[in-house]
Design a protein around this motif. Structure first.
Motif, PDB file in Angstrom:
ATOM      1  N   VAL A 207       0.748  -1.002  -0.049  1.00  0.00           N
ATOM      2  CA  VAL A 207      -0.045  -0.050   0.066  1.00  0.00           C
ATOM      3  C   VAL A 207       0.880   1.258   0.066  1.00  0.00           C
ATOM      4  CG1 VAL A 207      -1.802   1.263   1.486  1.00  0.00           C
ATOM      5  CG2 VAL A 207      -1.986  -1.130   1.040  1.00  0.00           C
ATOM      6  N   GLN A 208       0.607   2.017  -0.932  1.00  0.00           N
ATOM      7  CA  GLN A 208       1.512   3.385  -0.950  1.00  0.00           C
ATOM      8  C   GLN A 208       0.616   4.545  -0.319  1.00  0.00           C
ATOM      9  OE1 GLN A 208       2.603   4.617  -5.030  1.00  0.00           O
ATOM     10  NE2 GLN A 208       2.198   6.771  -4.293  1.00  0.00           N
ATOM     11  N   SER A 209      -0.523   4.594  -0.600  1.00  0.00           N
ATOM     12  CA  SER A 209      -1.101   5.724   0.241  1.00  0.00           C
ATOM     13  C   SER A 209      -2.650   5.516   0.381  1.00  0.00           C
ATOM     14  CB  SER A 209      -1.154   6.952  -0.799  1.00  0.00           C
ATOM     15  OG  SER A 209      -1.877   6.803  -1.959  1.00  0.00           O
ATOM     16  N   ILE A 210      -3.182   6.287   1.385  1.00  0.00           N
ATOM     17  CA  ILE A 210      -4.617   6.137   1.832  1.00  0.00           C
ATOM     18  C   ILE A 210      -5.207   7.722   1.456  1.00  0.00           C
ATOM     19  CG2 ILE A 210      -6.125   5.696   3.372  1.00  0.00           C
ATOM     20  CD1 ILE A 210      -4.531   3.599   4.589  1.00  0.00           C
ATOM     21  N   GLY A 211      -6.149   7.778   0.786  1.00  0.00           N
ATOM     22  CA  GLY A 211      -6.920   9.005   0.627  1.00  0.00           C
ATOM     23  C   GLY A 211      -8.407   9.095   0.339  1.00  0.00           C
ATOM     24  N   ALA A 212      -8.948  10.377  -0.056  1.00  0.00           N
ATOM     25  CA  ALA A 212     -10.394  10.321  -0.613  1.00  0.00           C
ATOM     26  C   ALA A 212     -10.408  11.432  -1.691  1.00  0.00           C
ATOM     27  CB  ALA A 212     -11.126  10.553   0.703  1.00  0.00           C
ATOM     28  N   THR A 213     -11.469  11.292  -2.244  1.00  0.00           N
ATOM     29  CA  THR A 213     -11.932  12.186  -3.374  1.00  0.00           C
ATOM     30  C   THR A 213     -13.270  12.621  -3.297  1.00  0.00           C
ATOM     31  OG1 THR A 213     -10.270  11.101  -4.819  1.00  0.00           O
ATOM     32  CG2 THR A 213     -11.861  12.249  -5.790  1.00  0.00           C
ATOM     33  N   ALA A 214     -13.589  13.530  -3.686  1.00  0.00           N
ATOM     34  CA  ALA A 214     -14.915  14.371  -3.552  1.00  0.00           C
ATOM     35  C   ALA A 214     -14.946  15.158  -4.922  1.00  0.00           C
ATOM     36  CB  ALA A 214     -15.247  15.210  -2.508  1.00  0.00           C
ATOM     37  N   GLY A 215     -15.921  15.153  -5.850  1.00  0.00           N
ATOM     38  CA  GLY A 215     -16.445  15.776  -6.887  1.00  0.00           C
ATOM     39  C   GLY A 215     -17.667  16.325  -7.129  1.00  0.00           C
ATOM     40  N   TYR A 216     -18.022  17.521  -7.819  1.00  0.00           N
ATOM     41  CA  TYR A 216     -19.514  17.911  -7.886  1.00  0.00           C
ATOM     42  C   TYR A 216     -19.560  18.471  -9.208  1.00  0.00           C
ATOM     43  CZ  TYR A 216     -23.367  21.098  -6.956  1.00  0.00           C
ATOM     44  OH  TYR A 216     -24.607  21.666  -7.138  1.00  0.00           O
ATOM     45  N   ALA A 227     -17.865  21.938 -12.942  1.00  0.00           N
ATOM     46  CA  ALA A 227     -17.356  20.834 -12.444  1.00  0.00           C
ATOM     47  C   ALA A 227     -16.035  20.932 -11.519  1.00  0.00           C
ATOM     48  CB  ALA A 227     -17.084  19.420 -13.578  1.00  0.00           C
ATOM     49  N   VAL A 228     -15.997  20.517 -10.424  1.00  0.00           N
ATOM     50  CA  VAL A 228     -14.725  20.527  -9.476  1.00  0.00           C
ATOM     51  C   VAL A 228     -14.513  19.403  -8.713  1.00  0.00           C
ATOM     52  CG1 VAL A 228     -15.575  23.243  -8.940  1.00  0.00           C
ATOM     53  CG2 VAL A 228     -16.461  21.340  -7.525  1.00  0.00           C
ATOM     54  N   TYR A 229     -13.333  18.932  -8.249  1.00  0.00           N
ATOM     55  CA  TYR A 229     -13.056  18.041  -7.661  1.00  0.00           C
ATOM     56  C   TYR A 229     -11.832  18.146  -6.784  1.00  0.00           C
ATOM     57  CZ  TYR A 229      -8.506  16.384  -9.705  1.00  0.00           C
ATOM     58  OH  TYR A 229      -7.293  16.453 -10.045  1.00  0.00           O
ATOM     59  N   GLY A 230     -11.507  17.688  -5.709  1.00  0.00           N
ATOM     60  CA  GLY A 230     -10.458  17.652  -4.743  1.00  0.00           C
ATOM     61  C   GLY A 230     -10.099  16.296  -4.273  1.00  0.00           C
ATOM     62  N   ARG A 231      -8.853  15.873  -4.175  1.00  0.00           N
ATOM     63  CA  ARG A 231      -8.229  14.693  -3.547  1.00  0.00           C
ATOM     64  C   ARG A 231      -7.245  14.930  -2.753  1.00  0.00           C
ATOM     65  NH1 ARG A 231      -7.244   9.213  -6.964  1.00  0.00           N
ATOM     66  NH2 ARG A 231      -5.664   8.047  -5.418  1.00  0.00           N
ATOM     67  N   TYR A 232      -7.196  14.134  -1.797  1.00  0.00           N
ATOM     68  CA  TYR A 232      -5.991  14.280  -0.962  1.00  0.00           C
ATOM     69  C   TYR A 232      -5.383  12.612  -0.589  1.00  0.00           C
ATOM     70  CZ  TYR A 232      -3.075  15.229   2.989  1.00  0.00           C
ATOM     71  OH  TYR A 232      -1.773  15.312   3.849  1.00  0.00           O
ATOM     72  N   ASP A 233      -4.445  12.407  -0.702  1.00  0.00           N
ATOM     73  CA  ASP A 233      -3.790  11.131  -0.249  1.00  0.00           C
ATOM     74  C   ASP A 233      -2.731  11.382   0.571  1.00  0.00           C
ATOM     75  OD1 ASP A 233      -4.802   8.955  -2.492  1.00  0.00           O
ATOM     76  OD2 ASP A 233      -4.158  10.849  -3.713  1.00  0.00           O
ATOM     77  N   ARG A 234      -2.497  10.538   1.523  1.00  0.00           N
ATOM     78  CA  ARG A 234      -1.250  10.377   2.580  1.00  0.00           C
ATOM     79  C   ARG A 234      -0.673   9.200   2.283  1.00  0.00           C
ATOM     80  NH1 ARG A 234       0.923  14.060   5.760  1.00  0.00           N
ATOM     81  NH2 ARG A 234       1.862  13.221   7.863  1.00  0.00           N
ATOM     82  N   ARG A 251       4.622  13.652   2.472  1.00  0.00           N
ATOM     83  CA  ARG A 251       3.783  12.612   2.737  1.00  0.00           C
ATOM     84  C   ARG A 251       2.282  12.921   2.182  1.00  0.00           C
ATOM     85  NH1 ARG A 251       4.966   9.950   8.659  1.00  0.00           N
ATOM     86  NH2 ARG A 251       7.255   9.396   8.086  1.00  0.00           N
ATOM     87  N   GLY A 252       1.980  14.456   2.234  1.00  0.00           N
ATOM     88  CA  GLY A 252       0.517  14.730   1.668  1.00  0.00           C
ATOM     89  C   GLY A 252       0.545  14.945   0.166  1.00  0.00           C
ATOM     90  N   GLN A 253      -0.402  14.387  -0.512  1.00  0.00           N
ATOM     91  CA  GLN A 253      -0.448  14.643  -1.969  1.00  0.00           C
ATOM     92  C   GLN A 253      -1.891  14.939  -2.319  1.00  0.00           C
ATOM     93  OE1 GLN A 253       2.441  12.822  -4.160  1.00  0.00           O
ATOM     94  NE2 GLN A 253       3.145  13.831  -2.484  1.00  0.00           N
ATOM     95  N   PRO A 254      -2.032  16.364  -2.317  1.00  0.00           N
ATOM     96  CA  PRO A 254      -3.317  16.866  -2.726  1.00  0.00           C
ATOM     97  C   PRO A 254      -3.437  17.319  -4.187  1.00  0.00           C
ATOM     98  CG  PRO A 254      -1.929  18.700  -2.062  1.00  0.00           C
ATOM     99  CD  PRO A 254      -0.952  17.401  -1.625  1.00  0.00           C
ATOM    100  N   SER A 255      -4.684  17.024  -4.773  1.00  0.00           N
ATOM    101  CA  SER A 255      -4.955  17.480  -5.989  1.00  0.00           C
ATOM    102  C   SER A 255      -6.280  18.048  -6.103  1.00  0.00           C
ATOM    103  CB  SER A 255      -5.126  16.211  -6.986  1.00  0.00           C
ATOM    104  OG  SER A 255      -3.966  15.527  -7.046  1.00  0.00           O
ATOM    105  N   VAL A 256      -6.355  19.107  -6.904  1.00  0.00           N
ATOM    106  CA  VAL A 256      -7.958  20.108  -7.284  1.00  0.00           C
ATOM    107  C   VAL A 256      -7.831  20.215  -8.499  1.00  0.00           C
ATOM    108  CG1 VAL A 256      -6.829  22.083  -6.461  1.00  0.00           C
ATOM    109  CG2 VAL A 256      -9.100  21.705  -6.198  1.00  0.00           C
ATOM    110  N   GLY A 257      -9.102  20.289  -8.874  1.00  0.00           N
ATOM    111  CA  GLY A 257      -9.348  20.667 -10.369  1.00  0.00           C
ATOM    112  C   GLY A 257     -10.695  21.629 -10.390  1.00  0.00           C
ATOM    113  N   VAL A 258     -11.007  22.539 -11.312  1.00  0.00           N
ATOM    114  CA  VAL A 258     -12.144  23.115 -11.591  1.00  0.00           C
ATOM    115  C   VAL A 258     -12.133  23.383 -13.071  1.00  0.00           C
ATOM    116  CG1 VAL A 258     -11.159  25.466 -11.359  1.00  0.00           C
ATOM    117  CG2 VAL A 258     -13.490  25.320 -11.138  1.00  0.00           C
ATOM    118  N   ALA A 259     -13.487  23.108 -13.623  1.00  0.00           N
ATOM    119  CA  ALA A 259     -13.579  23.226 -15.276  1.00  0.00           C
ATOM    120  C   ALA A 259     -15.205  23.632 -15.448  1.00  0.00           C
ATOM    121  CB  ALA A 259     -13.215  21.755 -15.702  1.00  0.00           C
TER     122      ALA A 259
END
Length: 268
Positions: A207-216, A227-234, A251-259
């Protein structure tokens, strides 16, 4: 894990292929009278420059969906790998999954570590909708270049929607990598330790990371939407304990997008 450079390279490579592939599909639809509509999502995103990076890079947030008129667009998470279902039976789907990760150079990471070349990953995914609101997905990919290892992801999403008017999703993510992948980005060979000043480190897979994603996604009118989304992995395990992560990365690996999205063809 997303890289802006991999999305750019995929777009440049896939655009002519998609254009050619669309021609017979369009002719078939015209012949059968089955009208379809298309939704294109395009905007910027910020994501880690490479696995374990502390720096974020801009890149495109892209998605293209097609569906029959009168049918809601099938849910796709914003952080899914490229690909679509080849086999679909009831609530189960299976198909190819493609990933691209841009190269990591000495200049990129700021230490004299071996370069990790451009990685093209090919594999497959399987997903099942346990209920209309719960989808579980598993995918695995093998790098044919670059890190040359196996990577995978297990994900689940809770989906709430009002047809195509609006859709919200959220769910956990677990990413995995074998020893070859993990050592490419997080390992330090004795030779690299001598040139970089980092301690030697032999990383194991798992296992490399554990995280969560939310999108709308929400329609703003007949054709346009947002459309927007955010993801964070640890990072966890050997990836988190690596001196590459502790001294040069994060260790923190965030991502975010808006379109913006644009839907055309047929009617909503």
């Amino acid at each position: 894990m997303f890289s802006p450079r991999r999305a750019i390279k995929f777009l440049l490579c896939a655009a002519p292929i998609l254009g050619v592939a669309a021609l017979p599909a369009h002719a078939q639809e015209a012949a059968s009278g089955s009208e379809k509509r298309t939704r294109v999502i395009l905007g910027p995103q910020l994501s880690p420059s490479w696995p374990g990076s502390k720096d974020l890079s801009f890149g495109p947030y892209i998605d293209v969906s097609r569906e029959r008129v009168g049918t809601d667009f099938t849910f796709e998470a914003a952080d899914e790998s490229f690909g679509g279902p080849l086999i679909q039976s009831g609530n189960f789907a299976f198909g190819p999954a493609l990933g691209l990760i841009g190269k990591r150079t000495v200049a990129d990471i700021g230490a004299d570590l071996p370069k990790v070349g451009f990685s093209f990953e090919a594999g497959g995914f399987a997903q099942v909708s346990l209920t209309p609101a719960i989808r579980v997905r598993v995918e695995g990919r093998k790098a044919l270049s670059g890190h040359k290892g196996w990577v995978g992801e297990v994900s689940a999403d809770y989906i709430a929607r009002e047809g195509d008017d609006w859709l919200f999703s959220i769910g956990p993510r677990v990413t995995l990598g074998d020893a070859k992948y993990t050592n490419a980005y997080f390992g330090v060979t004795p030779a690299a330790a001598a040139t970089s000043g980092l301690p030697a480190y032999d990383a194991d897979g798992g296992v490399q990371s554990i995280g969560a994603t939310a999108g709308y996604h929400r329609m703003l009118g007949r054709n346009w939407g947002i459309a927007v989304y955010g993801r964070y992995d640890r990072l966890v395990g050997d990836a988190a304990d690596s001196p590459v992560t502790r001294q040069l990365g994060s260790r923190g690996q965030p991502s975010v997008g808006v379109a913006f999205s644009y839907t055309f063809g047929g009617s909503r």
